[in-house]
Design an enzyme around this catalytic site. Structure first.
Site, PDB file in Angstrom:
ATOM      1  N   CYS A 378      37.295  73.148  60.846  1.00  9.49           N
ATOM      2  CA  CYS A 378      37.234  71.918  60.033  1.00  9.49           C
ATOM      3  C   CYS A 378      36.685  70.759  60.858  1.00  9.49           C
ATOM      4  O   CYS A 378      37.243  70.411  61.896  1.00  9.49           O
ATOM      5  CB  CYS A 378      38.628  71.581  59.506  1.00  9.49           C
ATOM      6  N   CYS A 381      39.238  67.987  61.448  1.00 14.04           N
ATOM      7  CA  CYS A 381      40.192  68.321  62.507  1.00 14.04           C
ATOM      8  C   CYS A 381      39.541  68.144  63.869  1.00 14.04           C
ATOM      9  O   CYS A 381      40.159  67.622  64.805  1.00 14.04           O
ATOM     10  CB  CYS A 381      40.679  69.761  62.339  1.00 14.04           C
TER      11      CYS A 381
END
Length: 442
Positions: A378, A381
């Site tokens: 991600c 993230c």
């Protein structure tokens, strides 16, 4: 994506003879006008007019490269541009020359863009910028561990182009703590990521927060296994720009489609300064302890972090451009390398499924917990990794446990049902005397 915790009762507790170089054109420097802060937008970069005037004294330096990065004088005004589809622009510029791409980048962003110069063959970027006749800025990361030849090269480049490179340095206290706790060469034992984070990634993050775009020397052929998806322009998937938040920074890679041999043909044709280490067999040049010469026929990245697996040969500056190979032989672009997890530090506890289940069952805990639910692939993230690690380090010894739980794949249904997972990343706070976690917004 930045993440911060506010203190409360809940969370208390190269030295060689320089080459003879031709004189550069008459130059000066320009000073940007006061900037107005604009609301953040994914790719909405508004421009405003900037005063252009030469400075007689060396510019004042601080933690941002915006007030005083290297500049090349040209009397022109940057105009407002509209929202740009950078995916489409990348396709439109797919067959453009590096000079055309550089010209487009400088035209669009003016004094809000800077060239990232490593002290290697990306001096080509500075030459392309000078050929456009537009103002340009240059910054570099001085890790404190560079070769003497590289420092001499910096000086030659400044004199050749009549510029001042804006150097970014690591935080002295962070370097001190790292060396005192783990020694000068800990990276030979536990990997280079921690040292690179302190000496390179964090200074780069500070520099980029003063810009709306940056220019790198990434090429697809530098590391075919991890950089083959590099576009000539993109919205940076990892770092934040002046307006803050993911999507607030544009990344330009003018030589993405150029072969290394062609870059060197250009450098020789233009008779520009080059790092003397190249003549000693060095191709990719980084810090002295982590860089060595390569043998004929070896790939350039073989000279970087040679004691580690080939898939780990990235320092974190271009994490958003590396790709992952899955078990079926396919690739996932803009993801971390498969073996490279996020939030890797001794300050962050890695929770397994049983571990977080036990945490959920506790009605009374000895310590409060802060847990990030994440997925390594991600980009959001990835974007908050540094901030979360910094929070973990600051809260060490405070009585608050900082942890992570990988919540993608087979764990996603459980995380959605039991851990309030909506999207990645999700931050949960487990109070000391409460049975249920509190979902935090970031």
């Amino acid at each position: 994506m930045a993440f911060a915790v506010t203190s409360s009762t809940a969370i208390r507790s190269s030295l060689s003879t320089p080459l003879e170089q031709p004189k550069a054109a008459q130059v000066g420097a320009f000073q940007p006008s006061d900037r107005h802060h604009l609301p953040p937008a994914a790719v909405n970069f508004s421009r405003r007019r900037c005063a252009v005037k030469p400075l007689n004294a060396e510019p004042k330096r601080n933690d941002s490269i915006v007030p005083s990065a290297a500049t090349f004088f040209a009397s022109e005004v940057v105009e407002k541009i509209d929202v740009e589809d950078y995916g489409k622009l990348a396709k439109d510029l797919g067959n453009a020359s590096p000079l055309e791409i550089m010209d487009k980048a400088l035209e669009k962003f003016g004094n809000d863009i800077a060239i990232a110069f490593s002290g290697a063959e990306d001096v080509a970027l500075i030459e392309y910028a000078s050929l456009t006749g537009r103002p340009f800025r240059v910054f570099s990361l001085d890790t404190g561990r560079l070769n003497p030849e590289t420092y001499r090269f910096f000086d030659e480049v400044e004199k050749h182009y009549k510029i001042r490179i804006e150097y970014m340095f690591p935080d002295a206290s962070e370097v001190q703590d790292l060396v005192r706790n783990k020694g000068l060469f800990s990276f030979y034992e536990d990997g280079h990521q921690e040292c690179c984070r302190v000496r390179k990634v964090r200074p780069l993050r500070r520099a980029l927060k003063g810009l709306r775009a940056w220019i790198t020397g990434q090429r697809k052929d530098q590391s075919p296994g991890t950089r083959s998806e590099v576009p000539v322009v993109q919205v940076d998937p990892v770092f934040e720009g002046l307006d803050g938040g993911i999507g607030s920074l544009v990344k330009w890679n003018p030589v993405a489609n150029v072969k290394g041999t062609d870059v060197w043909s250009f450098l020789r044709a233009m008779n520009v300064p080059v790092n003397w280490l190249h003549a000693k067999g060095y191709i990719s040049i980084g810090c002295e302890p982590c860089t060595r010469a390569v043998l004929p026929g070896q790939h350039e990245r073989e000279g970087r972090w040679w004691w580690e697996d080939a898939k780990a040969k990235e320092c974190g500056l271009h994490k958003g451009n590396i790709k992952e190979q899955n078990s079926n032989g396919g690739v996932h672009a803009n993801a971390t390398v498969q073996e490279a997890d996020l939030f890797n530090t001794n300050c962050v506890v890695n929770l397994s499924r049983p571990g977080i289940e036990n945490l959920l069952k506790l009605k009374s805990r000895n310590e409060p917990w802060l847990v990030v639910l994440y997925a390594p692939w991600c980009r959001f993230c990835q974007g908050m990794e540094q901030s979360y690690v910094e929070v973990a380090e600051k809260l060490t010894g405070s009585g608050v446990k900082i942890a992570k739980f990988r919540a993608d794949g087979e764990e996603k249904p459980f995380a959605q049902q039991e851990l309030q997972l909506g999207s990645f990343p999700t931050i949960l706070f487990f109070p000391k005397n409460s049975s249920r976690p509190v979902k935090l917004s970031i």
